[in-house]
Design an enzyme around this catalytic site. Structure first.
Site, PDB file in Angstrom:
ATOM      1  N   ASP A  11     -43.226 -34.946  -5.607  1.00 44.59           N
ATOM      2  CA  ASP A  11     -43.445 -36.388  -5.750  1.00 44.59           C
ATOM      3  C   ASP A  11     -44.576 -36.793  -6.690  1.00 44.59           C
ATOM      4  O   ASP A  11     -44.800 -38.003  -6.886  1.00 44.59           O
ATOM      5  CB  ASP A  11     -43.663 -37.022  -4.359  1.00 44.59           C
TER       6      ASP A  11
ATOM      7  N   ALA B 229     -53.077 -34.800   8.463  1.00 46.43           N
ATOM      8  CA  ALA B 229     -53.741 -34.195   7.304  1.00 46.43           C
ATOM      9  C   ALA B 229     -54.817 -35.117   6.737  1.00 46.43           C
ATOM     10  O   ALA B 229     -55.912 -34.654   6.379  1.00 46.43           O
ATOM     11  CB  ALA B 229     -52.709 -33.862   6.235  1.00 46.43           C
TER      12      ALA B 229
ATOM     13  N   GLN C 164     -45.378 -27.739  -2.565  1.00 45.94           N
ATOM     14  CA  GLN C 164     -43.907 -27.724  -2.492  1.00 45.94           C
ATOM     15  C   GLN C 164     -43.380 -29.133  -2.751  1.00 45.94           C
ATOM     16  O   GLN C 164     -42.170 -29.321  -2.850  1.00 45.94           O
ATOM     17  CB  GLN C 164     -43.457 -27.270  -1.098  1.00 45.94           C
TER      18      GLN C 164
ATOM     19  N   SER D 105     -43.880 -26.975   7.213  1.00 43.76           N
ATOM     20  CA  SER D 105     -43.243 -26.468   8.428  1.00 43.76           C
ATOM     21  C   SER D 105     -43.293 -24.946   8.528  1.00 43.76           C
ATOM     22  O   SER D 105     -43.081 -24.388   9.593  1.00 43.76           O
ATOM     23  CB  SER D 105     -41.782 -26.926   8.473  1.00 43.76           C
TER      24      SER D 105
ATOM     25  N   ASN E 183     -51.771 -29.112  10.574  1.00 43.18           N
ATOM     26  CA  ASN E 183     -50.411 -29.632  10.788  1.00 43.18           C
ATOM     27  C   ASN E 183     -50.438 -30.515  12.030  1.00 43.18           C
ATOM     28  O   ASN E 183     -51.257 -30.319  12.922  1.00 43.18           O
ATOM     29  CB  ASN E 183     -49.415 -28.475  10.979  1.00 43.18           C
TER      30      ASN E 183
ATOM     31  N   HIS F 245     -41.528 -26.294  -6.221  1.00 46.03           N
ATOM     32  CA  HIS F 245     -40.136 -26.747  -6.082  1.00 46.03           C
ATOM     33  C   HIS F 245     -39.740 -27.777  -7.138  1.00 46.03           C
ATOM     34  O   HIS F 245     -38.782 -28.528  -6.929  1.00 46.03           O
ATOM     35  CB  HIS F 245     -39.904 -27.302  -4.669  1.00 46.03           C
TER      36      HIS F 245
ATOM     37  N   GLY G 267     -49.668 -29.271   6.135  1.00 49.46           N
ATOM     38  CA  GLY G 267     -48.511 -30.166   6.212  1.00 49.46           C
ATOM     39  C   GLY G 267     -47.200 -29.531   5.801  1.00 49.46           C
ATOM     40  O   GLY G 267     -46.346 -30.201   5.221  1.00 49.46           O
TER      41      GLY G 267
END
Ligand code: BJW
Ligand code: ZN
Length: 243
Positions: free
Chosen positions: A101, A230, A98, A188, A212, A116, A186
Site C-alpha cells: 500500500d 501496533a 509484505q 499473521s 500483534n 509482495h 502486525g
C-alpha cells in the site's frame, strides 16, 4: 514486556523489521484473514492467485480497484510514523514489508523493501513491462487495463504460488545475517516465506520481538511477544527509547 523490548532495542545497533497488514489496519485498510478480509464473500486466498486472475480478471481487478481507492484515501497511522522514528534512531535499519500500500513510504520510511510488490504498479502479461498504475478516473469495472502493446495488465504484486522477488529476498537474508534484533509487527505468520523470518533471525542469533493484536504461530518462536495495537505499542517503544 514493553520494558524488556525497550531494553533489547537500547542495545540494538542493527534492526530488521518485518511488517504485515496489521500495521495498516489502524489506517482503515482491511487485513486479509478474518471477517474483515472478505470482499463480496471472496477471501484473499481465492482472489490473490494467478488462477483467479486467469479465470476472471475483471473480478480480480474490481477487488484491486476497491482496495486502491481505500488506500489513496487513507493516511499513514502512528505505527508507520513510529517505524520512521525507529529508522532515525537506529544506526542500521531495514524494513521488509509484505504490504503493497506504500503507506510506509508515505510516512517517510526510506530503507524499505517490498516483499509482495506494490498495488500502484502494473505488469504487462505480454511484454512484462512494469509501470506505475493510474486509477481510472471514470471507474468501470468492466474495462480491463491494457498495455501500449495491447497486452493485459495485472497488478505488480506477488500472488499465492508465485515466486517472491529473488533480489529482495536475498537482500533481506543478507541483512538478517548480521542483524542484532528482528521486530515482527502486525503479521499473521502464516504466509510463506515471510513466516520463516522469525526462525531465520533466531538462527542468526538475533533477538526477536513480536507485536500483534493476538497470539500467532510466531509467538512461541520469538523472545518477546507483546499483544496490542501496533500504533500504541510502537509509540510506547519509542517513548521508552527516548527515556
Ligand atoms: C494487528 C492489528 C493492529 C491486526 N496492530 N496487529 C510453505 C509451507 C506452506 C505453504 C507454502 C510454503 N511456501 C509457499 C507456500 C504457499 C504460499 C503460502 O504461504 N500459503 C499459506 C497460506 C499456507 N506462499 C506463496 O505462495 C508465496 N510464494 C512462494 O513461497 O513461492 C515459492 C513457492 C510457491 C508455492 C509452493 C512452494 C513455494 C507467495 C505469497 C504471496 C502472498 N500474497 C499476498 C497478496 C499480495 C498482493 C495483495 O496485497 O493483493 O500477500 S496474500 C496476503 O497475505 C498478502 C499479505 O502480504 C500476506 C500476509 O498477510 P499478513 O500481513 O500476515 O496479514 P493478515 O491479514 O493475515 O494478518 C494480519 C495480522 O495483523 C493478524 O495477525 C492480526 O492479529 C494483526 N493485526 N490489526 C497489530 N492494529
Ligand atoms: Zn505490454
Amino acid at each position: 514486556m514493553i520494558h524488556e523490548a525497550c531494553t533489547i532495542l537500547k542495545e540494538t545497533q542493527t534492526l530488521f523489521v518485518l511488517t504485515g497488514a496489521g500495521v495498516s489496519a489502524e489506517s482503515g485498510i482491511p487485513t486479509f484473514r478474518g471477517s474483515s478480509g472478505l470482499w463480496k464473500n471472496y477471501s484473499a486466498t481465492e482472489l490473490a492467485t494467478p488462477q483467479a486472475f486467469k479465470k476472471n480478471p475483471a473480478l480480480v481487478w474490481e477487488w484491486y480497484h476497491w482496495r486502491q481507492s481505500l488506500i489513496v484515501n487513507a493516511e499513514p497511522n502512528p505505527a508507520h510514523y513510529a517505524l520512521v522514528k525507529l529508522e532515525e534512531i537506529m544506526p542500521h535499519f531495514l524494513l521488509l514489508t509484505q504490504n503493497v500500500d506504500s503507506l510506509h513510504q508515505r510516512a517517510g520510511s526510506r530503507n524499505i523493501l517490498e516483499l509482495h510488490g506494490n498495488i500502484f504498479r502494473t505488469r504487462c502479461l505480454r511484454c512484462d513491462r512494469v509501470a506505475p498504475y493510474k486509477i481510472p478516473e471514470k471507474k468501470s469495472d468492466k474495462i480491463l487495463p491494457t498495455c501500449s502493446c495491447d497486452g493485459l495488465l495485472r497488478p505488480d504484486v506477488v500472488w499465492f504460488g508465485e515466486s517472491i522477488p529473488h533480489a529482495i529476498w536475498q537482500r533481506a537474508q543478507d541483512f538478517l545475517s548480521h542483524t542484532d534484533t528482528a521486530l515482527i509487527c502486525g503479521t499473521s505468520g502464516v504466509v510463506w516465506p515471510a513466516a520463516a523470518i522469525p526462525e531465520i533471525a533466531r538462527q542468526n542469533n538475533a533477538r526477536t520481538i513480536e507485536i500483534n493484536l493476538e497470539p500467532t504461530p510466531v509467538s512461541s518462536i520469538v523472545d518477546i511477544s507483546i499483544q496490542g495495537k501496533a500504533g500504541d505499542l510502537l509509540q510506547q517503544l519509542i517513548s521508552g527509547l527516548n527515556q
